[in-house]
Enzyme design. Structure first.
Site, PDB file in Angstrom:
ATOM      1  CG  HIS A  43       0.224 -21.020   2.402  1.00 46.61           C
ATOM      2  ND1 HIS A  43      -0.869 -21.784   2.729  1.00 46.61           N
ATOM      3  CD2 HIS A  43       0.556 -20.331   3.515  1.00 46.61           C
ATOM      4  CE1 HIS A  43      -1.195 -21.574   3.996  1.00 46.61           C
ATOM      5  NE2 HIS A  43      -0.346 -20.698   4.501  1.00 46.61           N
ATOM      6  NE  ARG A  79      -6.039 -19.471   3.972  1.00 48.89           N
ATOM      7  CZ  ARG A  79      -5.139 -20.329   4.459  1.00 48.89           C
ATOM      8  NH1 ARG A  79      -5.147 -21.593   4.067  1.00 48.89           N
ATOM      9  NH2 ARG A  79      -4.226 -19.925   5.324  1.00 48.89           N
ATOM     10  CD  GLU A 133       9.803   1.681  10.577  1.00 46.82           C
ATOM     11  OE1 GLU A 133       9.657   2.690   9.866  1.00 46.82           O
ATOM     12  OE2 GLU A 133       9.716   0.518  10.144  1.00 46.82           O
ATOM     13  NE  ARG A 155       6.946   4.127   0.526  1.00 46.90           N
ATOM     14  CZ  ARG A 155       6.646   4.908   1.558  1.00 46.90           C
ATOM     15  NH1 ARG A 155       7.591   5.214   2.453  1.00 46.90           N
ATOM     16  NH2 ARG A 155       5.442   5.407   1.700  1.00 46.90           N
ATOM     17  CE1 TYR A 170       1.121  -0.275   4.403  1.00 49.11           C
ATOM     18  CE2 TYR A 170       0.088   1.879   4.373  1.00 49.11           C
ATOM     19  CZ  TYR A 170       0.900   0.958   5.002  1.00 49.11           C
ATOM     20  OH  TYR A 170       1.497   1.262   6.195  1.00 49.11           O
ATOM     21  CE  LYS A 174       3.250   3.159   3.202  1.00 47.47           C
ATOM     22  NZ  LYS A 174       3.328   3.128   4.661  1.00 47.47           N
ATOM     23  CG  LEU A 218       8.303   2.398   4.851  1.00 50.84           C
ATOM     24  CD1 LEU A 218       8.105   1.211   3.922  1.00 50.84           C
ATOM     25  CD2 LEU A 218       6.980   3.105   5.088  1.00 50.84           C
TER      26      LEU A 218
HETATM   27  N1  PDD Z   1       2.762   4.973   7.466  1.00 48.82           N
HETATM   28  N2  PDD Z   1       7.372   3.721   9.068  1.00 48.82           N
HETATM   29  C1  PDD Z   1       6.253   2.976   8.986  1.00 48.82           C
HETATM   30  C2  PDD Z   1       6.245   1.629   9.612  1.00 48.82           C
HETATM   31  C3  PDD Z   1       5.121   3.479   8.315  1.00 48.82           C
HETATM   32  O1  PDD Z   1       4.011   2.743   8.227  1.00 48.82           O
HETATM   33  C4  PDD Z   1       5.177   4.781   7.753  1.00 48.82           C
HETATM   34  C5  PDD Z   1       4.012   5.379   7.014  1.00 48.82           C
HETATM   35  C6  PDD Z   1       6.365   5.524   7.874  1.00 48.82           C
HETATM   36  C7  PDD Z   1       6.516   6.896   7.273  1.00 48.82           C
HETATM   37  O2  PDD Z   1       6.519   6.829   5.873  1.00 48.82           O
HETATM   38  P1  PDD Z   1       6.023   8.043   4.974  1.00 48.82           P
HETATM   39  O3  PDD Z   1       6.819   9.233   5.376  1.00 48.82           O
HETATM   40  O4  PDD Z   1       6.298   7.596   3.588  1.00 48.82           O
HETATM   41  O5  PDD Z   1       4.549   8.253   5.251  1.00 48.82           O
HETATM   42  C8  PDD Z   1       7.447   4.945   8.524  1.00 48.82           C
HETATM   43  C9  PDD Z   1       1.561   5.385   6.745  1.00 48.82           C
HETATM   44  C10 PDD Z   1       1.336   6.865   6.789  1.00 48.82           C
HETATM   45  C11 PDD Z   1       0.395   4.571   7.267  1.00 48.82           C
HETATM   46  O6  PDD Z   1       0.597   3.370   7.455  1.00 48.82           O
HETATM   47  O7  PDD Z   1      -0.697   5.117   7.432  1.00 48.82           O
END
Ligand code: PDD
Length: 286
Positions: free
Chosen positions: A102, A100, A180, A52, A33, A147, A205
């Site tokens: 894997h 379904r 993070e 990304r 996403y 992501k 991320l």
């Molecule tokens: N989250 N780290 C993680 C684990 C994240 O899920 C996100 C973003 C970030 C920051 O990334 P960016 O600057 O590209 O938004 C760092 C989004 C906003 C979410 O899951 O809603």
């Protein structure tokens, strides 16, 4: 005004928008996403977000749902139909619908869902007074650079933060280093005035807001380094803040029970907040 969602080629009323029960995103979290900010009707940092996305899809060997140009048109159309001037657009691409099992299905079509919504009013109090974070063990998998929609540890961590009266939870690896937040990147300013954020590897991320801020820090000639920092170092920091598309440069004034600096947003965090706002709005910093 009624909301509209894009689902696999159709624009549908939000309330009726649905995917099949055997979508692999639903059954296996087999998808990725992006969340992109909309400011004054513009998509902020659209190209790096879509870069990304391409990378996340390629790492999971999911075929892109459509060309980048077509995807840009869909994103804009969803923003337009929902009359979002300031808010976010969310897109999710999964390996599609299959019985379904894997392994990857022999034939599948990447499924794409796009939604958009207006931003909630900015939380003035959080910006002006700063926010609290707690620290928790990082229990995620070894490819946090992708992501992926598989966000269960992040959901559990954020819930723990909420139940502790905190805005965010900073995840900590086995070496005691902050990776993070559950949906944000983590930053500190050392007592010597150096700006620090963890280097991009498989443990975090690579946030698009983070990248923009790295560029701003370089442009401004700030003392800046990408390296891991420990919870202890964070608690001794002069300033701390977090960044994400939905919370750009939010000052952290408390980590667990430790007060950061004088307990108020610090000067560097405030300056970077203003510089980032100018970047997001596509104007020159004042
Ligand atoms: N989250 N780290 C993680 C684990 C994240 O899920 C996100 C973003 C970030 C920051 O990334 P960016 O600057 O590209 O938004 C760092 C989004 C906003 C979410 O899951 O809603």
């Amino acid at each position: 005004m009624s909301r509209v969602a894009y689902v696999n080629g159709r624009y549908l009323p939000h309330g009726d928008a649905a995917v099949h029960i055997e979508d692999r995103g639903y059954q296996f979290a087999d998808g990725v996403y992006e969340v992109i900010a909309v400011r004054g009707g513009r998509l902020v940092d659209e190209a790096p977000h879509l870069d990304r996305l391409d990378r996340s899809l390629a790492e999971l060997r999911i075929a892109p749902p459509m060309s980048r140009r077509a995807l840009g048109l869909v994103l804009r159309e969803v923003v337009r139909r929902n009359r979002v001037a300031d808010g976010i657009v969310y897109l999710q691409a999964t390996r599609g619908v299959a019985r379904r099992d894997h392994p990857f299905p022999p034939a599948s079509r990447t499924a794409l869902v796009v939604t958009a919504r207006r931003a909630r009013p900015p939380n003035r109090k959080a910006i002006e007074e700063g926010i609290k974070v707690i620290t928790i063990p990082d229990i995620r998998w070894a490819r946090c650079d992708i992501k992926s929609v598989s966000l269960l540890p992040n959901v559990l961590g954020k819930q723990r933060a909420r139940e502790s009266g905190a805005y965010e939870a900073w995840q900590v690896d086995r070496d005691g280093m902050v990776t993070e937040g559950t949906s944000t990147n983590a930053w500190i300013v050392t007592p010597a005035g150096e700006l620090v954020t963890r280097q991009t590897d498989h443990a975090i991320l690579n946030g698009i807001t983070r990248r923009a801020l790295v560029a701003i820090a370089r442009q401004e000639g700030l003392a800046f380094v990408e390296r891991p920092f420990s919870v202890g170092e964070a608690k001794e920091a002069r300033e701390a803040f977090l960044t994400s598309t939905t919370a750009p440069v939010l000052s952290v004034v408390r980590i667990d029970d430790a007060v950061i600096g004088d307990g108020r947003p610090g000067p560097l965090g405030r300056r970077l907040f203003a510089l980032y706002a100018a970047h997001a709005e596509g104007r020159d910093p004042a």
